[in-house]
Design a protein around this motif. Structure first.
Motif, PDB file in Angstrom:
ATOM      1  N   ALA A  15      28.244  22.284   9.815  1.00  0.00           N
ATOM      2  CA  ALA A  15      28.207  21.464   8.611  1.00  0.00           C
ATOM      3  C   ALA A  15      27.411  22.168   7.506  1.00  0.00           C
ATOM      4  O   ALA A  15      27.825  22.210   6.348  1.00  0.00           O
ATOM      5  CB  ALA A  15      27.598  20.098   8.905  1.00  0.00           C
ATOM      6  N   LEU A  16      26.248  22.752   7.852  1.00  0.00           N
ATOM      7  CA  LEU A  16      25.452  23.470   6.862  1.00  0.00           C
ATOM      8  C   LEU A  16      26.162  24.725   6.379  1.00  0.00           C
ATOM      9  O   LEU A  16      26.146  25.043   5.182  1.00  0.00           O
ATOM     10  CB  LEU A  16      24.082  23.849   7.448  1.00  0.00           C
ATOM     11  N   ILE A  17      26.784  25.438   7.292  1.00  0.00           N
ATOM     12  CA  ILE A  17      27.475  26.675   6.902  1.00  0.00           C
ATOM     13  C   ILE A  17      28.679  26.350   6.011  1.00  0.00           C
ATOM     14  O   ILE A  17      28.955  27.062   5.046  1.00  0.00           O
ATOM     15  CB  ILE A  17      27.902  27.468   8.156  1.00  0.00           C
ATOM     16  N   SER A  18      29.381  25.263   6.317  1.00  0.00           N
ATOM     17  CA  SER A  18      30.511  24.869   5.468  1.00  0.00           C
ATOM     18  C   SER A  18      30.020  24.462   4.082  1.00  0.00           C
ATOM     19  O   SER A  18      30.644  24.758   3.065  1.00  0.00           O
ATOM     20  CB  SER A  18      31.294  23.722   6.114  1.00  0.00           C
ATOM     21  N   ASP A  19      28.856  23.778   4.038  1.00  0.00           N
ATOM     22  CA  ASP A  19      28.267  23.436   2.743  1.00  0.00           C
ATOM     23  C   ASP A  19      27.910  24.692   1.960  1.00  0.00           C
ATOM     24  O   ASP A  19      28.092  24.755   0.739  1.00  0.00           O
ATOM     25  CB  ASP A  19      27.010  22.588   2.943  1.00  0.00           C
ATOM     26  N   ALA A 137      26.949  13.820   3.725  1.00  0.00           N
ATOM     27  CA  ALA A 137      27.547  13.723   5.067  1.00  0.00           C
ATOM     28  C   ALA A 137      26.777  14.573   6.059  1.00  0.00           C
ATOM     29  O   ALA A 137      26.560  14.168   7.217  1.00  0.00           O
ATOM     30  CB  ALA A 137      29.010  14.163   5.016  1.00  0.00           C
ATOM     31  N   THR A 138      26.336  15.745   5.631  1.00  0.00           N
ATOM     32  CA  THR A 138      25.580  16.634   6.521  1.00  0.00           C
ATOM     33  C   THR A 138      24.226  16.028   6.880  1.00  0.00           C
ATOM     34  O   THR A 138      23.774  16.118   8.034  1.00  0.00           O
ATOM     35  CB  THR A 138      25.387  18.004   5.846  1.00  0.00           C
ATOM     36  N   ARG A 151      25.871  15.535  19.529  1.00  0.00           N
ATOM     37  CA  ARG A 151      26.061  16.838  18.873  1.00  0.00           C
ATOM     38  C   ARG A 151      27.369  16.934  18.087  1.00  0.00           C
ATOM     39  O   ARG A 151      27.474  17.709  17.143  1.00  0.00           O
ATOM     40  CB  ARG A 151      26.008  17.949  19.926  1.00  0.00           C
ATOM     41  N   ALA A 152      28.365  16.146  18.465  1.00  0.00           N
ATOM     42  CA  ALA A 152      29.661  16.219  17.778  1.00  0.00           C
ATOM     43  C   ALA A 152      29.571  15.709  16.337  1.00  0.00           C
ATOM     44  O   ALA A 152      30.483  15.952  15.530  1.00  0.00           O
ATOM     45  CB  ALA A 152      30.707  15.409  18.540  1.00  0.00           C
ATOM     46  N   ALA A 153      28.472  15.026  16.000  1.00  0.00           N
ATOM     47  CA  ALA A 153      28.314  14.514  14.633  1.00  0.00           C
ATOM     48  C   ALA A 153      28.349  15.641  13.620  1.00  0.00           C
ATOM     49  O   ALA A 153      28.827  15.466  12.487  1.00  0.00           O
ATOM     50  CB  ALA A 153      27.004  13.726  14.514  1.00  0.00           C
ATOM     51  N   ASP A 154      27.852  16.802  13.987  1.00  0.00           N
ATOM     52  CA  ASP A 154      27.851  17.948  13.070  1.00  0.00           C
ATOM     53  C   ASP A 154      29.280  18.375  12.737  1.00  0.00           C
ATOM     54  O   ASP A 154      29.608  18.648  11.578  1.00  0.00           O
ATOM     55  CB  ASP A 154      27.081  19.109  13.708  1.00  0.00           C
ATOM     56  N   LEU A 159      34.279  18.010   9.061  1.00  0.00           N
ATOM     57  CA  LEU A 159      35.626  17.512   8.780  1.00  0.00           C
ATOM     58  C   LEU A 159      35.631  16.566   7.578  1.00  0.00           C
ATOM     59  O   LEU A 159      36.602  16.529   6.818  1.00  0.00           O
ATOM     60  CB  LEU A 159      36.178  16.804  10.029  1.00  0.00           C
ATOM     61  N   VAL A 160      34.544  15.803   7.413  1.00  0.00           N
ATOM     62  CA  VAL A 160      34.422  14.945   6.229  1.00  0.00           C
ATOM     63  C   VAL A 160      34.358  15.805   4.970  1.00  0.00           C
ATOM     64  O   VAL A 160      35.012  15.517   3.953  1.00  0.00           O
ATOM     65  CB  VAL A 160      33.168  14.050   6.326  1.00  0.00           C
ATOM     66  N   VAL A 161      33.586  16.890   5.054  1.00  0.00           N
ATOM     67  CA  VAL A 161      33.504  17.830   3.927  1.00  0.00           C
ATOM     68  C   VAL A 161      34.899  18.374   3.605  1.00  0.00           C
ATOM     69  O   VAL A 161      35.317  18.454   2.446  1.00  0.00           O
ATOM     70  CB  VAL A 161      32.547  18.990   4.248  1.00  0.00           C
ATOM     71  N   ALA A 162      35.646  18.741   4.653  1.00  0.00           N
ATOM     72  CA  ALA A 162      36.993  19.287   4.464  1.00  0.00           C
ATOM     73  C   ALA A 162      37.907  18.261   3.793  1.00  0.00           C
ATOM     74  O   ALA A 162      38.725  18.614   2.932  1.00  0.00           O
ATOM     75  CB  ALA A 162      37.576  19.719   5.804  1.00  0.00           C
ATOM     76  N   ALA A 163      37.787  16.991   4.184  1.00  0.00           N
ATOM     77  CA  ALA A 163      38.620  15.948   3.580  1.00  0.00           C
ATOM     78  C   ALA A 163      38.312  15.784   2.091  1.00  0.00           C
ATOM     79  O   ALA A 163      39.221  15.630   1.265  1.00  0.00           O
ATOM     80  CB  ALA A 163      38.402  14.621   4.311  1.00  0.00           C
TER      81      ALA A 163
END
Length: 284
Positions: A15-19, A137-138, A151-154, A159-163
């Motif tokens: 999530a952080l890396i995608s951000d 979201a992160t 752990r799956a929350a990350d 995926l929320v970021v992607a949406a």
């Protein structure tokens, strides 16, 4: 962005890396927007009779495509991590995300004060705004991992970021494609405009009506107007141009005004688009 990449590696958070990757596109989008505005400000010359105003639209297209490419990557990574969730450091994710929310909120506020009628400016703004939502979201995912150990929350946050990126990217591509395909602006109905022009008592027919956008906030219109015999073509053209400006905010108009043969409206062998008949032609 650099701090977020380091924190993402330390925390093992997609999530952080995608951000961080999204923030890189933010910087690129702003830089591209600035360059495009400089190019668009150049005066018309030579073959470029409209100047370089559509450079802003090309910038919006590039921003939209970039967002969609990132969506594909983060959906792939997010699904993989949903299947096999890695260990994630919740506290590091939360602290980094909260700092990101503050920075992006400030950036979004500054850019919201700009003229967002420009698709170019709107594209850069959407990058920053979506990054702020992504940090929220992160931060939520970091709290969930920290408090519950889920752990799956990350991966879900990624995926929320992607949406969010998909929504913004698709909107930019759709709106900029309308301009490149010379479609009428979404807030203007060519048929309504044609009927309004044909409603003038001196108009016999309106055809070859084209409405398009050179760039954001620059609607343009051209039309062939057939007028009744004895009508004053010049005063009619001025009257219709003023009507288009006042009613539809179209300031750049080209109206070809001619007298019709026997007031039948026949003038062009192959008129483009629908023909809007005036009252005289309908009665005839």
């Amino acid at each position: 962005m650099v701090i977020e990449v380091v924190a993402g590696v330390i925390a093992n958070s997609i999530a952080l890396i995608s951000d961080a990757a999204h923030m890189l596109t933010d910087a690129s989008a702003i830089a591209l927007a600035l360059v495009a505005m400089r190019i668009a400000a150049r005066p018309a010359r030579g073959a470029y009779t409209f100047g370089f105003k559509r450079a802003e639209i090309l910038s919006a297209q590039i921003n939209g495509v970039t967002l969609l490419l990132l969506v594909a990557y983060f959906v792939y990574e997010g699904v993989q991590r949903l299947v096999d969730p890695p260990q994630v450091s919740g506290p590091v994710v939360v602290v980094t995300a909260l700092a990101g929310i503050a920075i992006n909120a400030l950036a979004a506020w500054l850019m919201s004060r700009a003229d967002r009628r420009s698709l170019n400016v709107e594209g850069a703004f959407q990058h920053v705004l979506n990054d702020m939502y992504a940090f929220i979201a992160t931060a939520v995912s970091g709290v969930v991992v920290w408090v519950t150990g889920f752990r799956a929350a990350d991966a879900i946050a990624a995926l929320v970021v992607a949406a969010l990126m998909l929504k913004a990217g698709w909107g930019l591509l759709r709106d900029s494609a309308r301009v490149l395909l010379q479609a009428a602006p979404s807030d203007l109905d060519p048929d309504e405009i044609g009927r309004l022009l044909a409603a003038d008592e001196d108009v016999v027919e309106v055809h070859d009506l084209h409405v398009w956008t050179v760039t954001s906030g620059y609607p343009t219109l051209s039309a062939h107007i057939i007028v009744a015999r004895g009508a004053d073509c010049h005063s009619l053209r001025v009257r219709l141009s003023r009507l288009l400006h006042d009613r539809f905010d179209i300031g750049h108009t080209t109206l070809q005004v001619d007298h019709g043969a026997a007031e039948t409206g026949e003038h062009c062998d192959d008129p483009h688009g629908p023909r809007h008949l005036g009252r005289t032609a309908r009665e005839h």
